[in-house]
Design a protein around this motif. Sequence first.
Motif, PDB file in Angstrom:
ATOM      1  N   LYS A  79       0.836  -1.145   0.075  1.00 20.60           N
ATOM      2  CA  LYS A  79       0.033   0.005  -0.024  1.00 20.60           C
ATOM      3  C   LYS A  79       0.963   1.185  -0.039  1.00 20.60           C
ATOM      4  O   LYS A  79       0.454   2.387  -0.672  1.00 20.60           O
ATOM      5  CB  LYS A  79      -0.891  -0.044   1.203  1.00 20.60           C
ATOM      6  CG  LYS A  79      -2.041  -1.208   1.160  1.00 20.60           C
ATOM      7  CD  LYS A  79      -2.963  -0.888   2.391  1.00 20.60           C
ATOM      8  CE  LYS A  79      -4.041  -1.851   2.243  1.00 20.60           C
ATOM      9  NZ  LYS A  79      -4.906  -2.000   3.452  1.00 20.60           N
ATOM     10  N   ILE A  80       1.998   1.437   0.748  1.00 21.86           N
ATOM     11  CA  ILE A  80       2.810   2.480   0.797  1.00 21.86           C
ATOM     12  C   ILE A  80       3.292   2.685  -0.748  1.00 21.86           C
ATOM     13  O   ILE A  80       3.521   3.791  -1.134  1.00 21.86           O
ATOM     14  CB  ILE A  80       4.029   2.239   1.814  1.00 21.86           C
ATOM     15  CG1 ILE A  80       3.284   2.129   3.199  1.00 21.86           C
ATOM     16  CG2 ILE A  80       5.067   3.391   1.492  1.00 21.86           C
ATOM     17  CD1 ILE A  80       4.330   1.865   4.202  1.00 21.86           C
ATOM     18  N   ASN A  81       3.708   1.566  -1.244  1.00 26.62           N
ATOM     19  CA  ASN A  81       4.427   1.847  -2.605  1.00 26.62           C
ATOM     20  C   ASN A  81       3.356   2.222  -3.750  1.00 26.62           C
ATOM     21  O   ASN A  81       3.558   3.106  -4.416  1.00 26.62           O
ATOM     22  CB  ASN A  81       5.085   0.508  -3.216  1.00 26.62           C
ATOM     23  CG  ASN A  81       6.118   0.054  -2.425  1.00 26.62           C
ATOM     24  OD1 ASN A  81       6.909   0.764  -1.783  1.00 26.62           O
ATOM     25  ND2 ASN A  81       6.782  -1.216  -2.393  1.00 26.62           N
ATOM     26  N   THR A 103      -5.309   2.419   1.366  1.00 29.46           N
ATOM     27  CA  THR A 103      -4.401   2.838   0.232  1.00 29.46           C
ATOM     28  C   THR A 103      -4.399   4.346  -0.111  1.00 29.46           C
ATOM     29  O   THR A 103      -3.050   4.867  -0.458  1.00 29.46           O
ATOM     30  CB  THR A 103      -4.390   1.765  -1.021  1.00 29.46           C
ATOM     31  OG1 THR A 103      -4.752   0.405  -0.410  1.00 29.46           O
ATOM     32  CG2 THR A 103      -3.466   1.678  -1.660  1.00 29.46           C
ATOM     33  N   VAL A 104      -5.595   4.843  -0.379  1.00 33.13           N
ATOM     34  CA  VAL A 104      -5.752   6.225  -0.628  1.00 33.13           C
ATOM     35  C   VAL A 104      -5.006   7.109   0.578  1.00 33.13           C
ATOM     36  O   VAL A 104      -4.371   8.104   0.118  1.00 33.13           O
ATOM     37  CB  VAL A 104      -6.932   6.582  -0.948  1.00 33.13           C
ATOM     38  CG1 VAL A 104      -7.077   8.174  -1.142  1.00 33.13           C
ATOM     39  CG2 VAL A 104      -7.391   5.802  -2.136  1.00 33.13           C
ATOM     40  N   LEU A 105      -5.061   6.598   1.654  1.00 37.38           N
ATOM     41  CA  LEU A 105      -4.261   7.325   2.966  1.00 37.38           C
ATOM     42  C   LEU A 105      -2.719   7.327   2.572  1.00 37.38           C
ATOM     43  O   LEU A 105      -2.121   8.352   2.871  1.00 37.38           O
ATOM     44  CB  LEU A 105      -4.530   6.558   4.225  1.00 37.38           C
ATOM     45  CG  LEU A 105      -3.914   6.982   5.294  1.00 37.38           C
ATOM     46  CD1 LEU A 105      -4.855   7.966   6.028  1.00 37.38           C
ATOM     47  CD2 LEU A 105      -3.658   5.787   6.283  1.00 37.38           C
ATOM     48  N   GLY A 171     -10.003   3.584  -3.270  1.00 35.64           N
ATOM     49  CA  GLY A 171      -9.654   2.149  -3.085  1.00 35.64           C
ATOM     50  C   GLY A 171     -10.596   1.134  -3.480  1.00 35.64           C
ATOM     51  O   GLY A 171     -11.681   1.390  -3.952  1.00 35.64           O
ATOM     52  N   THR A 172     -10.577  -0.255  -3.336  1.00 37.47           N
ATOM     53  CA  THR A 172     -11.530  -0.983  -3.153  1.00 37.47           C
ATOM     54  C   THR A 172     -11.392  -2.582  -2.664  1.00 37.47           C
ATOM     55  O   THR A 172     -10.181  -2.778  -2.336  1.00 37.47           O
ATOM     56  CB  THR A 172     -11.673  -1.665  -4.796  1.00 37.47           C
ATOM     57  OG1 THR A 172     -12.838  -2.507  -5.102  1.00 37.47           O
ATOM     58  CG2 THR A 172     -10.635  -2.171  -5.478  1.00 37.47           C
TER      59      THR A 172
END
Length: 258
Positions: A79-81, A103-105, A171-172
């Motif tokens: 998620k960071i990448n 992930t958007v965070l 995200g999803t």
Amino acid sequence: MFQEERLISIVNYLKTNKRITVDLICELYDVSRDTARRDMVKLEEQGRIIRTRGGAILPTLSKEVWNYDERLQSEPSSKINIGKTAAALIQDGDYLMMDSSTTVLHAATAMNAKHNVVVTSSIEIAAILARKKDTTIHMLGGVLDNKHHSVYGAKAIEMLNDYHVDKLFIGTCGITEDGLSAPNEEDCYLVRAMMKHADQVIVLADHSKFGRRLFHRVVGFESIDILVTDQALSPEIKEKLLASEVEIVLAGGENEHD
């Protein structure tokens, strides 16, 4: 082989081969038909398989709904990448919309662009952006979902009518060849409304989301413009995305093409 070992082996076989029969269980594990049937009953009771006529398949519907902290801890490096790659798509002065995806965070955390305006339903993303200079934040109003740290409901959707942005980041929970899916209706309604008020829709999804189908279909691939993910896609889902003219961006890599 003990029963629990057989059960693990049966599930692993199904992950690769999609379906198994009673006769094949007898052949693979040298057990009687009664033992094979008991194994399948046990797996069904545990929710790990769906029994079919003469055999079994894996459930196609994912029913897990994690809370915010659990989602934040899932696949953190991926998620960071993805977030860093997505943040690079943001230009100075862009007007943005962001949902409550973890992930958007990470995309919000990695933002280096200046003079941006951001509309969000996430109290966590709003808090992160509040620490960035030259960023104006518009929080959607409505009902606060304590489990997911986000705002939802009719008021939030109504407020969206007052905005239009350059880019929407969402995200999803699941992606299959049918499109994006979510565990509840409220998420679907809010995301669909957000899409109506953005010029470009960017979906962020790590590899664990692919192949997961949840109760509510959000949208098909025709509704999104860019997908940012962390691993190469299966040929089947890649073909569907490219057929809908979705740009596929691999985190830290090149865009995928035919």
